[in-house]
Structures are given as C-alpha cells and as structure tokens.
Design a protein around this motif. Structure first.
Motif, short mmCIF file in Angstrom:
data_model
loop_
_atom_site.label_atom_id
_atom_site.label_comp_id
_atom_site.label_asym_id
_atom_site.label_seq_id
_atom_site.Cartn_x
_atom_site.Cartn_y
_atom_site.Cartn_z
N PHE A 1 -4.68 11.09 2.65
CA PHE A 1 -4.62 9.64 2.48
C PHE A 1 -4.24 9.00 3.82
CE2 PHE A 1 -3.02 11.82 -1.27
CZ PHE A 1 -3.92 11.39 -2.25
N ALA B 1 0.85 -1.20 0.00
CA ALA B 1 0.00 0.00 0.00
C ALA B 1 0.89 1.25 0.00
CB ALA B 1 -0.94 -0.02 1.21
N ASN B 2 1.90 1.28 0.87
CA ASN B 2 2.81 2.44 0.88
C ASN B 2 3.60 2.52 -0.42
OD1 ASN B 2 2.51 4.00 3.20
ND2 ASN B 2 3.58 2.49 4.45
N CYS C 1 -1.66 2.11 -10.39
CA CYS C 1 -0.80 1.82 -9.24
C CYS C 1 -0.24 0.39 -9.38
CB CYS C 1 -1.66 1.96 -7.97
SG CYS C 1 -0.76 1.65 -6.49
N ASP D 1 0.41 7.19 7.76
CA ASP D 1 0.39 5.74 7.95
C ASP D 1 -0.04 5.47 9.39
OD1 ASP D 1 1.13 3.11 8.60
OD2 ASP D 1 2.79 3.09 7.18
N SER E 1 -9.38 7.41 1.46
CA SER E 1 -9.23 8.81 1.05
C SER E 1 -10.59 9.39 0.66
CB SER E 1 -8.28 8.88 -0.15
OG SER E 1 -8.18 10.18 -0.65
N ILE F 1 -2.99 5.37 5.26
CA ILE F 1 -2.53 4.02 4.91
C ILE F 1 -2.68 3.16 6.16
CG2 ILE F 1 -0.45 2.63 4.40
CD1 ILE F 1 -1.18 4.12 1.93
N LEU G 1 -0.15 12.35 3.70
CA LEU G 1 -0.46 10.92 3.85
C LEU G 1 -0.01 10.52 5.26
CD1 LEU G 1 0.46 8.09 1.36
CD2 LEU G 1 1.18 7.92 3.73
N CYS H 1 -5.51 1.82 1.54
CA CYS H 1 -5.46 3.28 1.59
C CYS H 1 -6.91 3.76 1.56
CB CYS H 1 -4.70 3.83 0.38
SG CYS H 1 -4.62 5.63 0.38
N ILE I 1 0.96 3.62 -3.29
CA ILE I 1 0.37 4.96 -3.24
C ILE I 1 1.45 6.03 -3.38
CG2 ILE I 1 -0.91 6.59 -1.78
CD1 ILE I 1 -2.72 4.40 -2.91
#
Ligand SMILES: Cc1ncc(COP(=O)(O)O)c(C=O)c1O
Length: 414
Positions: free
Chosen positions: A252, A131-132, A282, A225, A270, A254, A223, A268, A135
């Motif tokens: 965002f 995911a990290n 992606c 996390d 958003s 995560i 973003l 993610c 994105i």
C-alpha cells in the motif's frame, strides 16, 4: 426534576476543569510570548502571490515552509480545471463517497493516480490524515500487529490508535530493530509494517529496500507513506520506493494532495486484488463528505502534469543541494549530513532561540516552519525549510543571505 435527581444535583462534586491538562503548554506559550516574540503558530498570509511568495504582515515574503514542492498551486491548467469544475458541478458534493459524493471527477482523479503509480487500485480520501487513519485502522484489526517507525507521522499513530491491533514501534530507520520486533511477533499473526519514504521532520529518507526485504521475509504486509516524496523522488516521481527499486513489493502506498499535488486530499494505491472492499468498511472513507469537485479536478490535472516534469525535479534537487551546502557553510547545524529530500531541517539550540530566529527570518522576509516537540524527534526545536521547484536561483541566494543575517542577529551562528 425528580427528588432523586435534585438530591444528586445538590450533592454535586466541584467541577473538574477538563482544560487543566493544557496548563503546562499554556504556561510555556505565555513565557515564550513574554520574551517579546510573535506567536509563530498564528501567522496569517494576507495574499498569496505565487508558489514561492506571499504577503505576510504587510510585507512580501519568500515562502520556504509550504511543502509545495513542485509549485503546482498556480499552474494555469490546474487553476482552469478547478474553475471549470466549480462552474459545472458546484461548490461541494455534500455527501459521502458511498452515497451522493462520487462524481466523475472523483473517478477521474483515481484513474490519474492509477496511471501515475502504475497500480491497479486507487482510493481517494478527503485528506492524507484520513487516508492513514482509514487504511491502517481497517486492515490491521484485533489480533494483528502494526510495526512502525517511532518517528512516524501523527496520522499513522492515530490510525493505530483507532484500530484494535497491537502496536510495536521500532527505532527510527533501524533495520536491525525492525527485524527483531518482527521476529518477536507470534507465528500466524497478521503483520503490517508502516514506513515513510521521507521523514518530514529531518528530511531523511528511509532504507526502504532493506526494510521491505526484512518485512517480506517475516511475512508482513508493507505500507509506505510517500507524502513528502511524490512528484519529486524516483524516476517517475512515485517516491522513495520507486527510487530504491522495490515499489512492486510494497502493498500500500499512502499519499496526499496537500504537498506536491498542490491542493487537499489523500489517497491509497495498491495492487491488492481485494482492495476495493475497503470502500465499504473503511470508516474515514464512508463517514465523511467527499472532496469538492474543484479540488478533485485540480488534483487530477496536477497529477497528470507531474508525470512529465523531469526538469522541474532536477531544478528542485539543485535548490535542495545549494541550500543545504550554503546553510552548512554558514555554520548552521542541519538534520542530515547531505541533502536527501526537499526538506532541510535547521537545528535550533532551544525553543526560545528557535522562535527568535523564526521571527528574525520573517522580519527579513522569509517564512519557514518552526517545529517543536512533541512533533519533533528527540525533543528538538527545528526550523524546517521545504524547497519548491519554483524557487529561482536568485531566491535561493536571497534565502541564504536572510539566514546569515538572522543567524548573526540572534546569535545562532557566530
Ligand atoms: C508523512 C505524512 N503523512 C500524512 C500527512 C497528512 O496529509 P494531509 O495534509 O493530506 O492530511 C502528512 C502531512 O503533514 C505527512 O507529513
């Protein structure tokens, strides 16, 4: 073989060993094992009995290093959902989310995430790492800037490496440093600030409120996390951004299913109106197989249950406070002055003492994580403890006694 090729083969240079770069690490590992300690990175769990207990080396062991914060791994509803999906949909999807790998279960877990975070969009990846990776590398492209805390998780750094943006690190949790870095970015450039709610090495929380304000003032997207806060921190368990009242300003979030949710997967969420386009561009979403049906079913059930667990959260805070105070009272040096999350880091003088202490704890019947550089900040060796809402008061008492015995036996405390 042609003559030209044969000539080149005859003139081969001696082969370089691509593994020679690992020699210092191999030597360090051998030196450590020569002191007689077991390899702390190859423990096998022979049987797992509950979220807080397993059989390791033939002995019942209390688990204090699993990130299983909310103890969902043995929840009967979660297990039943997994069984049912396995029976109805089989063992795996054998495909990418954009081809044959989206089942009703993948949509259901994305719906659960949208409800959990009260956000418009949710995209599920096969791990939080991906995911990290996906994105960050997709939204920050050539000519853009990613401004990130220097203590960021490896998946954040790897997401930066995979993208083409300029990388600007700033000192850990330093609001002024973030502001200065942002001010130096050329006007008009795209900016993404990447932060974590809880930093997993020391268990400290970010001053997100101030950092998000500074980022927004500079025109950056943000973003966060929330891997280590989901389910636990914030009035609804949405994380540190919720707890500090600024979740609506975060672009965002995560997260991972491998901690509080109790399975595997990443996501993610958003409110960005164009978010859904990411499903087509992606790469770590498109070019990998989707999660098995049983995994998304367990995740969806777990996430929905995590919306209604205030008493579990309260108990986890009690556990965290009690362990922190107890360890401090015994004379251990800790990563934070006060407990800020469900992670309590116990600082070790060096790797040898850390490994000896880790082994002494295991002999007592307690498993914790040994963390060493480069994963740790400032070259620290840490014993990382992650508490679980399912740890009983009695277990926390046992854990403290085990730390006292192991600490005295190894000389880490007097
Ligand atoms: C802050 C942070 N982000 C992302 C991840 C990756 O999560 P996953 O285990 O789902 O790949 C982790 C896992 O340790 C983490 O600590």
């Amino acid at each position: 073989m042609t003559d030209a090729l044969r000539q080149t083969a005859d003139a081969d240079a001696p082969a370089t060993d691509l593994f020679s770069k690992f020699d210092p690490l191999i030597a360090q590992r051998e030196a450590l094992l020569a002191t007689g300690v077991k390899d702390p990175f190859s423990l096998v769990m022979e049987k797992v009995l509950s979220p807080t207990r397993a059989i390791c080396n033939g002995r019942e062991t209390i688990l204090l290093g699993t990130y299983n914060y909310m103890g969902m791994t043995f929840d009967p509803d979660v297990i039943a959902a997994g069984h049912e999906a396995l029976d109805e949909f089989g063992s795996g999807t054998t495909g990418s989310r954009v081809l044959n790998g989206t089942y009703v279960g993948h949509k259901a877990v994305e719906e659960a995430l949208k409800d959990f975070y009260a956000m418009d969009h949710a995209m599920v990846f096969s791990t939080g790492y991906q995911a990290n990776l996906g994105i960050i590398s997709t939204i920050a492209g050539k000519g853009d800037y990613v401004v990130l805390d220097i203590d960021s998780h490896a998946s954040i750094y790897d997401g930066c490496k995979m993208g083409d943006a300029e990388i600007v690190p700033f000192r850990h949790n330093d609001i002024g440093a973030l502001e200065k870095r942002l001010a130096r970015i050329p006007e008009g450039a795209g900016k993404l600030v990447v932060l974590e709610g809880v930093y997993s090495m020391l268990g400290d929380v970010a001053p997100l409120k101030e950092m998000v304000a500074v980022s927004k003032a500079a025109g950056a997207m943000v973003l966060v996390d929330e891997a280590h806060s989901m389910g636990f921190i914030g009035p609804n368990g949405r994380g540190v951004a919720e707890d500090q009242g600024i979740i609506d300003e975060v672009d965002f979030i995560i997260g991972t299913f491998s901690k509080s949710v109790g399975t595997v997967g990443g996501f993610c969420v958003s409110n960005h109106p164009k978010f859904e386009i990411l499903r087509l561009v992606c790469r770590p979403y498109v070019f990998t197989a989707s999660l098995p049906p049983s995994v998304v079913a367990t995740a969806a059930t777990s996430i929905r249950k995590l919306m209604h667990v205030p008493e579990k959260r309260a108990h986890l805070w009690e556990n965290s406070k009690r362990l922190h105070a107890g360890l401090k009272g015994l004379g251990f040096q800790l990563g934070t002055d006060v407990p800020q999350s469900a992670i309590i880091a116990v600082l070790m003088p060096d790797l040898e003492k850390g490994a000896a202490m880790w082994e002494a704890l295991l002999a007592e019947g307690l498993y914790v994580n040994l963390a060493r550089p480069p994963a740790t900040p400032a070259n620290m060796t840490l014993l990382r403890c992650s508490l679980c809402a399912a740890h009983s008061d009695e277990e926390v008492g046992q854990i403290l006694r085990m730390f006292e015995n192991a600490g005295k036996a190894t000389g880490v405390i007097g």
